[in-house]
Design an enzyme around this catalytic site. Structure first.
Site, PDB file in Angstrom:
ATOM      1  N   ARG A   1      -0.541   2.770  -8.871  1.00  0.00           N
ATOM      2  CA  ARG A   1      -0.239   4.166  -8.575  1.00  0.00           C
ATOM      3  C   ARG A   1      -0.125   4.970  -9.869  1.00  0.00           C
ATOM      4  O   ARG A   1       0.726   5.869  -9.997  1.00  0.00           O
ATOM      5  CB  ARG A   1       1.041   4.282  -7.738  1.00  0.00           C
ATOM      6  CG  ARG A   1       0.988   5.409  -6.706  1.00  0.00           C
ATOM      7  CD  ARG A   1       2.233   5.441  -5.846  1.00  0.00           C
ATOM      8  NE  ARG A   1       2.259   4.320  -4.910  1.00  0.00           N
ATOM      9  CZ  ARG A   1       3.358   3.756  -4.439  1.00  0.00           C
ATOM     10  NH1 ARG A   1       4.538   4.167  -4.832  1.00  0.00           N
ATOM     11  NH2 ARG A   1       3.281   2.749  -3.593  1.00  0.00           N
TER      12      ARG A   1
ATOM     13  N   TYR B   1       0.125  -0.551  10.329  1.00  0.00           N
ATOM     14  CA  TYR B   1       0.048   0.898  10.406  1.00  0.00           C
ATOM     15  C   TYR B   1      -0.590   1.332  11.731  1.00  0.00           C
ATOM     16  O   TYR B   1      -0.151   2.284  12.379  1.00  0.00           O
ATOM     17  CB  TYR B   1      -0.763   1.454   9.245  1.00  0.00           C
ATOM     18  CG  TYR B   1      -0.005   1.602   7.961  1.00  0.00           C
ATOM     19  CD1 TYR B   1       0.929   2.625   7.789  1.00  0.00           C
ATOM     20  CD2 TYR B   1      -0.215   0.727   6.897  1.00  0.00           C
ATOM     21  CE1 TYR B   1       1.624   2.767   6.599  1.00  0.00           C
ATOM     22  CE2 TYR B   1       0.477   0.860   5.702  1.00  0.00           C
ATOM     23  CZ  TYR B   1       1.393   1.882   5.560  1.00  0.00           C
ATOM     24  OH  TYR B   1       2.089   2.019   4.377  1.00  0.00           O
TER      25      TYR B   1
ATOM     26  N   ARG C   1      -2.516  18.827  -5.704  1.00  0.00           N
ATOM     27  CA  ARG C   1      -2.043  18.645  -4.343  1.00  0.00           C
ATOM     28  C   ARG C   1      -1.469  19.922  -3.739  1.00  0.00           C
ATOM     29  O   ARG C   1      -1.384  20.044  -2.508  1.00  0.00           O
ATOM     30  CB  ARG C   1      -1.006  17.520  -4.282  1.00  0.00           C
ATOM     31  CG  ARG C   1      -1.601  16.111  -4.353  1.00  0.00           C
ATOM     32  CD  ARG C   1      -2.527  15.810  -3.171  1.00  0.00           C
ATOM     33  NE  ARG C   1      -1.942  16.196  -1.912  1.00  0.00           N
ATOM     34  CZ  ARG C   1      -1.038  15.468  -1.262  1.00  0.00           C
ATOM     35  NH1 ARG C   1      -0.629  14.312  -1.760  1.00  0.00           N
ATOM     36  NH2 ARG C   1      -0.543  15.887  -0.114  1.00  0.00           N
TER      37      ARG C   1
ATOM     38  N   ASP D   1      -6.647   5.770  -0.647  1.00  0.00           N
ATOM     39  CA  ASP D   1      -5.525   5.175   0.069  1.00  0.00           C
ATOM     40  C   ASP D   1      -6.096   4.038   0.899  1.00  0.00           C
ATOM     41  O   ASP D   1      -7.312   4.010   1.171  1.00  0.00           O
ATOM     42  CB  ASP D   1      -4.839   6.216   0.969  1.00  0.00           C
ATOM     43  CG  ASP D   1      -3.522   5.701   1.540  1.00  0.00           C
ATOM     44  OD1 ASP D   1      -2.496   5.837   0.855  1.00  0.00           O
ATOM     45  OD2 ASP D   1      -3.524   5.161   2.660  1.00  0.00           O
TER      46      ASP D   1
ATOM     47  N   ARG E   1       2.202  11.329  -8.052  1.00  0.00           N
ATOM     48  CA  ARG E   1       3.081  12.496  -8.051  1.00  0.00           C
ATOM     49  C   ARG E   1       3.931  12.651  -9.302  1.00  0.00           C
ATOM     50  O   ARG E   1       4.505  13.725  -9.533  1.00  0.00           O
ATOM     51  CB  ARG E   1       3.979  12.454  -6.811  1.00  0.00           C
ATOM     52  CG  ARG E   1       3.252  12.776  -5.519  1.00  0.00           C
ATOM     53  CD  ARG E   1       4.162  12.620  -4.317  1.00  0.00           C
ATOM     54  NE  ARG E   1       4.445  11.216  -4.045  1.00  0.00           N
ATOM     55  CZ  ARG E   1       5.315  10.792  -3.131  1.00  0.00           C
ATOM     56  NH1 ARG E   1       6.021  11.676  -2.431  1.00  0.00           N
ATOM     57  NH2 ARG E   1       5.494   9.508  -2.928  1.00  0.00           N
TER      58      ARG E   1
END
Length: 345
Positions: free
Chosen positions: A24, A151, A37, A73, A28
């Site tokens: 990652r 998921y 974003r 992702d 963010r």
């Protein structure tokens, strides 16, 4: 041009210094990413090759890391199979039509990645073109069958995976069909990423270790993981097996396949490496929360990982899971510089 250190380490070859990249690493914690974003949704960034490539390159340009992992992702391949995916601000991924019956499994398609994942494949081509002159390899990735199944059944993230486990235990034939379809889709996707220019591949099994004990893992997950790794071996590039939370059955998870074992931060690196076999290259395994600490503590923890690696060939420095949004940018920069200084011959 000499072969990149990261790829040599993936084969267990001696290198001049320990290569370093971070799970990652595009995310963010970077203000440049947050600015993108603000203008674009997660799916827009993933599906727009130029944006995905731009985000992928952000940490490479900022920190001169030894590998770039394509920005995407693990969940978008589910869309091509017939599931409705969205990323909800502050909530995470949501599946609008989760799997609730055996019929739902049978209705899932297995289209090729060339038709459903064009954005990511083109982003890999763009990043490879940009980074090849700089000697930085590109990593492609995909999710492991259990993680994607969880998921798809839960409809999003879960704390206890009760729906997933209930389906797995009550409908074992449908479970096998579901994971079989996921293996087909993910293997094709990983092979397509290699064909597009990815020089290494990583498989993320994020939730099996959290959801399942050893016996259930061996019965319901391991056969499908073995099948996936066997198929992906045809790509001819190094494959990283990253299974989170599997300390109780690390050897069994690692034996499913892959050339490199990605280690989470649950065990000291030397202990984990000994359990998977010192002849096997490993990646890891700094606790990502360490980057929230003052530099004196972070440096001590980086040094501990390096000392446990002992200078053996086949170590790729990384965090044991993804960087958190609150990670100070300066700590990432200092981490990369420190690993290079400490391990340079």
């Amino acid at each position: 041009m000499a072969e990149p250190l990261f790829l040599r380490a993936c084969r267990g070859e001696p290198v001049a210094r320990t290569p370093v990249w971070l799970l990652r690493q595009a995310g963010r914690y970077q203000p440049e990413y947050r600015a993108i974003r603000k203008k674009h949704s997660m799916l827009e960034v993933i599906r727009t090759p130029e944006l995905a490539a731009q985000v992928t390159l952000l940490p490479i340009d900022a920190f001169d890391l030894d590998a770039a992992i394509i920005f995407s992702d693990i969940l978008p391949p589910l869309v091509g199979m017939g599931l409705d995916l969205d990323f909800v601000q502050g909530e995470g991924p949501e599946i609008g039509n989760p799997i609730a019956s055996t019929r739902d499994v049978d209705l899932l398609g297995t289209p090729p990645a060339a038709e459903t994942m064009q954005g990511t494949l083109e982003a890999i081509r763009l990043v490879r073109s940009e980074l090849e002159p700089r000697g930085v390899p590109v990593i492609g990735f995909a999710g492991a069958p259990f993680t994607l199944a969880s998921y798809a059944i839960e409809g999003g993230t879960s704390r206890d995976f009760t729906k997933t486990k209930a389906f797995m235990l009550s409908e074992p034939a449908a479970w096998r069909r579901l994971l079989g379809k996921l293996v087909t889709v993910q293997a094709d996707y990983l092979l397509a990423q290699a064909e597009a220019g990815a020089q290494a591949l990583q498989v993320f099994d994020s939730w099996a270790g959290r959801a399942l004990g050893r016996e259930d893992y061996l019965r319901y997950v391991a056969p499908h993981n073995r099948e996936l790794y066997a198929k992906v071996a045809a790509a001819g590039v190094p494959v990283i097996n990253f299974s989170l939370g599997v300390s109780a059955y690390l050897e069994e998870a690692a034996s499913c396949g892959g050339d490199v074992v990605g280690l989470d931060w649950g065990l000291p690196l030397d202990e984990a490496w000994a359990r998977v076999g010192l002849e096997r290259p490993v990646q890891g395994n700094l606790d990502p929360a360490s980057l929230l600490a003052p530099w004196r503590e972070l440096a001590r923890r980086i040094d501990d990982v390096l000392e446990r690696a002992g200078g053996r060939p086949g170590h790729i420095f990384n965090v044991g899971h993804g960087l958190t949004p609150g990670t100070p940018v300066d700590n990432v920069k200092r981490l990369v510089e420190h690993v290079r200084e400490r391990t340079s011959a």
